[in-house]
Design a protein around this motif. Structure first.
Motif, PDB file in Angstrom:
ATOM      1  N   ILE A  83      19.464 -41.252 -32.465  1.00 56.95           N
ATOM      2  CA  ILE A  83      18.961 -39.953 -32.892  1.00 56.95           C
ATOM      3  C   ILE A  83      18.709 -39.096 -31.658  1.00 56.95           C
ATOM      4  CG2 ILE A  83      16.593 -40.835 -32.999  1.00 56.95           C
ATOM      5  CD1 ILE A  83      16.094 -38.755 -35.236  1.00 56.95           C
ATOM      6  N   TYR A  84      19.201 -37.845 -31.692  1.00 55.17           N
ATOM      7  CA  TYR A  84      18.968 -36.932 -30.583  1.00 55.17           C
ATOM      8  C   TYR A  84      18.973 -35.493 -31.122  1.00 55.17           C
ATOM      9  CZ  TYR A  84      24.113 -36.699 -30.690  1.00 55.17           C
ATOM     10  OH  TYR A  84      25.415 -36.563 -31.089  1.00 55.17           O
ATOM     11  N   GLU A  85      18.497 -34.586 -30.306  1.00 56.99           N
ATOM     12  CA  GLU A  85      18.362 -33.188 -30.713  1.00 56.99           C
ATOM     13  C   GLU A  85      19.256 -32.304 -29.855  1.00 56.99           C
ATOM     14  OE1 GLU A  85      14.381 -31.201 -31.677  1.00 56.99           O
ATOM     15  OE2 GLU A  85      14.856 -30.354 -29.708  1.00 56.99           O
TER      16      GLU A  85
ATOM     17  N   PRO B 274       8.996 -38.603 -28.640  1.00 57.94           N
ATOM     18  CA  PRO B 274       9.831 -37.388 -28.692  1.00 57.94           C
ATOM     19  C   PRO B 274      11.303 -37.743 -28.887  1.00 57.94           C
ATOM     20  CG  PRO B 274       8.307 -37.327 -26.839  1.00 57.94           C
ATOM     21  CD  PRO B 274       8.255 -38.721 -27.378  1.00 57.94           C
ATOM     22  N   ILE B 275      11.996 -36.913 -29.659  1.00 58.59           N
ATOM     23  CA  ILE B 275      13.432 -37.101 -29.851  1.00 58.59           C
ATOM     24  C   ILE B 275      14.153 -36.662 -28.575  1.00 58.59           C
ATOM     25  CG2 ILE B 275      15.463 -36.378 -31.176  1.00 58.59           C
ATOM     26  CD1 ILE B 275      13.625 -35.955 -33.557  1.00 58.59           C
ATOM     27  N   PRO B 276      14.996 -37.518 -28.001  1.00 61.16           N
ATOM     28  CA  PRO B 276      15.683 -37.140 -26.759  1.00 61.16           C
ATOM     29  C   PRO B 276      16.642 -35.977 -26.972  1.00 61.16           C
ATOM     30  CG  PRO B 276      16.602 -39.176 -27.641  1.00 61.16           C
ATOM     31  CD  PRO B 276      15.378 -38.859 -28.469  1.00 61.16           C
ATOM     32  N   SER B 277      16.835 -35.199 -25.923  1.00 57.84           N
ATOM     33  CA  SER B 277      17.720 -34.048 -26.002  1.00 57.84           C
ATOM     34  C   SER B 277      18.402 -33.832 -24.665  1.00 57.84           C
ATOM     35  CB  SER B 277      16.927 -32.792 -26.383  1.00 57.84           C
ATOM     36  OG  SER B 277      17.759 -31.650 -26.420  1.00 57.84           O
ATOM     37  N   PRO B 278      19.713 -33.574 -24.646  1.00 53.67           N
ATOM     38  CA  PRO B 278      20.404 -33.325 -23.370  1.00 53.67           C
ATOM     39  C   PRO B 278      20.008 -31.970 -22.808  1.00 53.67           C
ATOM     40  CG  PRO B 278      21.893 -32.964 -25.206  1.00 53.67           C
ATOM     41  CD  PRO B 278      20.636 -33.532 -25.787  1.00 53.67           C
TER      42      PRO B 278
ATOM     43  N   LEU C 112      19.204 -28.760 -33.822  1.00 50.06           N
ATOM     44  CA  LEU C 112      19.880 -29.676 -34.736  1.00 50.06           C
ATOM     45  C   LEU C 112      19.481 -31.109 -34.401  1.00 50.06           C
ATOM     46  CD1 LEU C 112      23.529 -28.233 -34.662  1.00 50.06           C
ATOM     47  CD2 LEU C 112      21.737 -27.734 -36.329  1.00 50.06           C
ATOM     48  N   ILE C 113      19.166 -31.884 -35.422  1.00 49.65           N
ATOM     49  CA  ILE C 113      18.874 -33.295 -35.239  1.00 49.65           C
ATOM     50  C   ILE C 113      20.107 -34.090 -35.654  1.00 49.65           C
ATOM     51  CG2 ILE C 113      17.351 -35.219 -35.812  1.00 49.65           C
ATOM     52  CD1 ILE C 113      15.979 -32.963 -34.312  1.00 49.65           C
ATOM     53  N   ILE C 114      20.660 -34.875 -34.750  1.00 47.27           N
ATOM     54  CA  ILE C 114      21.870 -35.660 -35.005  1.00 47.27           C
ATOM     55  C   ILE C 114      21.490 -37.137 -35.122  1.00 47.27           C
ATOM     56  CG2 ILE C 114      24.221 -36.161 -34.243  1.00 47.27           C
ATOM     57  CD1 ILE C 114      23.676 -33.183 -34.600  1.00 47.27           C
ATOM     58  N   ILE C 115      21.927 -37.780 -36.204  1.00 42.94           N
ATOM     59  CA  ILE C 115      21.697 -39.218 -36.354  1.00 42.94           C
ATOM     60  C   ILE C 115      23.032 -39.950 -36.314  1.00 42.94           C
ATOM     61  CG2 ILE C 115      19.529 -38.980 -37.620  1.00 42.94           C
ATOM     62  CD1 ILE C 115      21.037 -39.463 -40.200  1.00 42.94           C
ATOM     63  N   SER C 116      23.008 -41.166 -35.761  1.00 41.53           N
ATOM     64  CA  SER C 116      24.270 -41.871 -35.515  1.00 41.53           C
ATOM     65  C   SER C 116      24.203 -43.353 -35.863  1.00 41.53           C
ATOM     66  CB  SER C 116      24.665 -41.709 -34.040  1.00 41.53           C
ATOM     67  OG  SER C 116      24.685 -40.363 -33.653  1.00 41.53           O
TER      68      SER C 116
ATOM     69  N   LEU D 253      27.370 -38.427 -26.801  1.00 40.02           N
ATOM     70  CA  LEU D 253      25.929 -38.175 -26.753  1.00 40.02           C
ATOM     71  C   LEU D 253      25.150 -39.338 -27.372  1.00 40.02           C
ATOM     72  CD1 LEU D 253      25.937 -34.395 -27.696  1.00 40.02           C
ATOM     73  CD2 LEU D 253      25.147 -35.367 -25.535  1.00 40.02           C
ATOM     74  N   ALA D 254      25.690 -39.909 -28.446  1.00 39.70           N
ATOM     75  CA  ALA D 254      25.024 -41.047 -29.087  1.00 39.70           C
ATOM     76  C   ALA D 254      24.941 -42.237 -28.137  1.00 39.70           C
ATOM     77  CB  ALA D 254      25.750 -41.431 -30.371  1.00 39.70           C
ATOM     78  N   LYS D 255      26.001 -42.439 -27.346  1.00 38.47           N
ATOM     79  CA  LYS D 255      25.990 -43.536 -26.381  1.00 38.47           C
ATOM     80  C   LYS D 255      24.954 -43.286 -25.284  1.00 38.47           C
ATOM     81  CE  LYS D 255      30.853 -44.816 -27.035  1.00 38.47           C
ATOM     82  NZ  LYS D 255      32.206 -44.877 -26.397  1.00 38.47           N
TER      83      LYS D 255
END
Length: 270
Positions: free
Chosen positions: A39-41, A4-8, A49-53, A32-34
């Motif tokens: 990758i997080y949602e 699963p993509i992590p999400s705060p 939104l899917i964020i890539i870093s 959030l990337a740290k």
């Protein structure tokens, strides 16, 4: 087996929107990337939104066979001024993107970009000279000057047109209008539609900023038509270029939209 993509954690209705730094959103995304990795949602007003870093993931999602271009909420707002230009077109629904893409791709070859170097140095030299003449006692606003640097360099490199921002007091009217327009576009993308509807004064200024921006684009085009140049810059390609597949050129509106699109997009990326 998938991971699963992590999400705060989020708050009801707003999702994670209330936790994003409004002045410098990038700070929040970097934090959030740290915390959650490359990758997080995020949940923003019910929209995921899917964020890539990382560079590796950027390379992966750039594979056109597996992924396609999407229009973000901010870009949908920007479309109010520049419609289906290169960076704002809804591909594959809006086919003007393909024509503009094929006509303008040669402009960004390694050789052509290298040929823009002298114009870039020209504008950087103007900014440094301004700072030097101000002296050590005068404060400068780097954000304002770097915005001017970006737009002046794009204007000169792409259209051989000088905005001369560093030879006037305050911000150039085009730069000011664009800065305000982009800021409000971003706020609209993160604001409930009913709230935007009620902000009539803000809406009027938003439309006025669009008018100022496009009036400068019109002036640049009319100046080029009245005073042709031998230099084959990006504006020349837009005015004279033909798509090799269809034989079509850009329409008058298409030229105006794509003449204006590089400025807001580049400014936003800064």
């Amino acid at each position: 087996m998938t991971t699963p993509i992590p999400s705060p954690p989020t708050v009801p209705f707003l999702g994670y929107a209330a936790s994003i730094d409004k002045e410098v959103p990038l700070n929040s995304f970097n934090l959030l990337a740290k915390q959650y990795g490359e990758i997080y949602e995020l949940n923003m007003f019910g929209r995921k939104l899917i964020i890539i870093s990382s560079q590796n993931l950027v390379n992966e999602v750039s594979d056109e066979k597996r992924f396609r271009k999407m229009i973000s909420p901010w870009v949908w707002e920007v479309r109010s001024a520049i419609g289906d230009a290169l960076f704002t077109a809804d591909v594959p629904k809006e086919t003007n993107w393909y024509i503009a893409h094929r006509i303008l791709m040669p402009a960004f070859s390694t050789l052509n970009v290298h040929n823009m170097f002298d114009d870039m140095v020209d504008i950087v030299s103007q900014m440094v000279l301004k700072w030097e003449r101000f002296g050590a006692e005068r404060k400068v606003d780097p954000a304002v000057d770097f915005s001017a640097l970006t737009l002046d360099a794009i204007s000169l490199c792409a259209m051989s047109y000088r905005l001369n921002s560093f030879y006037m007091e305050g911000m150039h009217p085009f730069v000011q209008a664009m800065s305000d327009y982009l800021a409000e576009s971003g706020r609209r993308a993160n604001r409930l539609g009913i709230v935007t509807t009620l902000m009539r004064g803000t809406a009027a200024q938003y439309e006025e900023n669009q008018r100022i921006m496009m009036s400068y684009v019109d002036a640049i085009l009319e100046d080029r038509k009245a005073n042709p140049i031998e230099k084959k810059d990006i504006l020349s390609m837009m005015l004279e270029g033909k798509d090799k597949e269809t034989g079509e050129g850009l329409s008058e509106d298409g030229i105006k939209r794509n003449a204006g699109v590089s400025k807001p997009y580049s400014h936003y990326q800064d």
